[in-house]
Design an enzyme around this catalytic site. Sequence first.
Site, short mmCIF file in Angstrom:
data_model
loop_
_atom_site.label_atom_id
_atom_site.label_comp_id
_atom_site.label_asym_id
_atom_site.label_seq_id
_atom_site.Cartn_x
_atom_site.Cartn_y
_atom_site.Cartn_z
N THR A 173 22.59 42.68 -29.96
CA THR A 173 21.69 41.69 -30.30
C THR A 173 20.59 42.51 -30.96
OG1 THR A 173 22.36 40.07 -28.90
CG2 THR A 173 20.26 39.76 -29.84
N ASP A 231 29.40 44.63 -31.26
CA ASP A 231 28.91 43.65 -30.03
C ASP A 231 29.58 44.41 -28.70
OD1 ASP A 231 28.60 40.30 -29.60
OD2 ASP A 231 29.22 41.58 -27.92
#
Length: 347
Positions: free
Chosen positions: A15, A59
């Site tokens: 993130t 991710d």
Amino acid sequence: MTKQPSILIIYTGGTIGMINDPETGSLAAFDFENISVKVPALKRFGYKLNTISFDKPIDSSNVNPAVWIKLAEIIKENHNKYDGFVILHGTDTMSYSASALSFMLENLHKPVIFTGSQLPIETIRTDGKENLITSIEIAAAKKNDKPVVPEVCIYFENRLYRGNRTRKYNAEHFDAFESPNYPALAKVGIHITYNYDAIHYPRQNKVINIKTNLDTNIGILKLFPGISEEFVTSVLSTKGLKAIVLETFGSGNAPLNKWFILQLKDAIEKKIVILNITQCNAGRVDQGRYETSAELNEIGVIGGGDLTTEAAITKLMFLFGQQLKLSEIKNYLQVSMAGEISFEVNY
Ligand code: ASP
């Protein structure tokens, strides 16, 4: 004149480096090479900061042992060029990666600090800027010309933890990590207060030894009331299985069903290692304390003390990757290799 500290920032994804893609509306990675444009305060450190980005940032749910090997190799190649390393990583599997690296970077003498954020660094309320800036400061910190924290750590929301003691415990809050069985290595407020007694310092005469062989023939079996014989059979008969992390109740307790003990016994006879850790968030396995764990002791299940699941699984992958004898693996499981397990004290 003191030498300007040099830090290598390795951006894997997560993130922290995402921006909202206006076309798709979802989060996508941005070019981290230009990080000082996004965080101009970095220039004020006066450090030499270089960045390596994964070609395709990921991710962290997509992290696998190949990523850990890649990180270990980047550190190996750059070890003598930098004072410390900051690894930007998604939070979801950060504790697994930090645990794995703690075993792979044997005799580490330099800080390797994992960090990330819950909100992208681009957003106004981001936690990413503080996490990044403080991680860099910690990676560069020296006392008597020696790194203050020569360990694989996670820095997140004002706390520095030994990486292999952590778990992600909160998917919402900024303080996403905890280290239930080992104290923080530093607390951050106006000052960075290091807990020197809790930090591990390597022997000066030992040089770093980076080991990149891992074996993934490992599994986790989490007990629950009502677990069926068929299910346990199918897990334990997985082709090529070498070890199981058995997540038991409380201080290492398991059902007394005959079939269950026989299944484990049979697996151990087939040279499958069974490592007992607790499902509880904190505390340790104490095999034999209750009747419900005494039999596990007798059949040769190994008590995993206060290991986290993340440390247990990566330690097994690491040990089975080293071509050791089974007896050596069993011995290593009961000693601390990178500060991942403690023996008497509950913190
Ligand atoms: N899914 C993201 C990841 O782990 C979450 C994060 O970075 O916080 O890569």
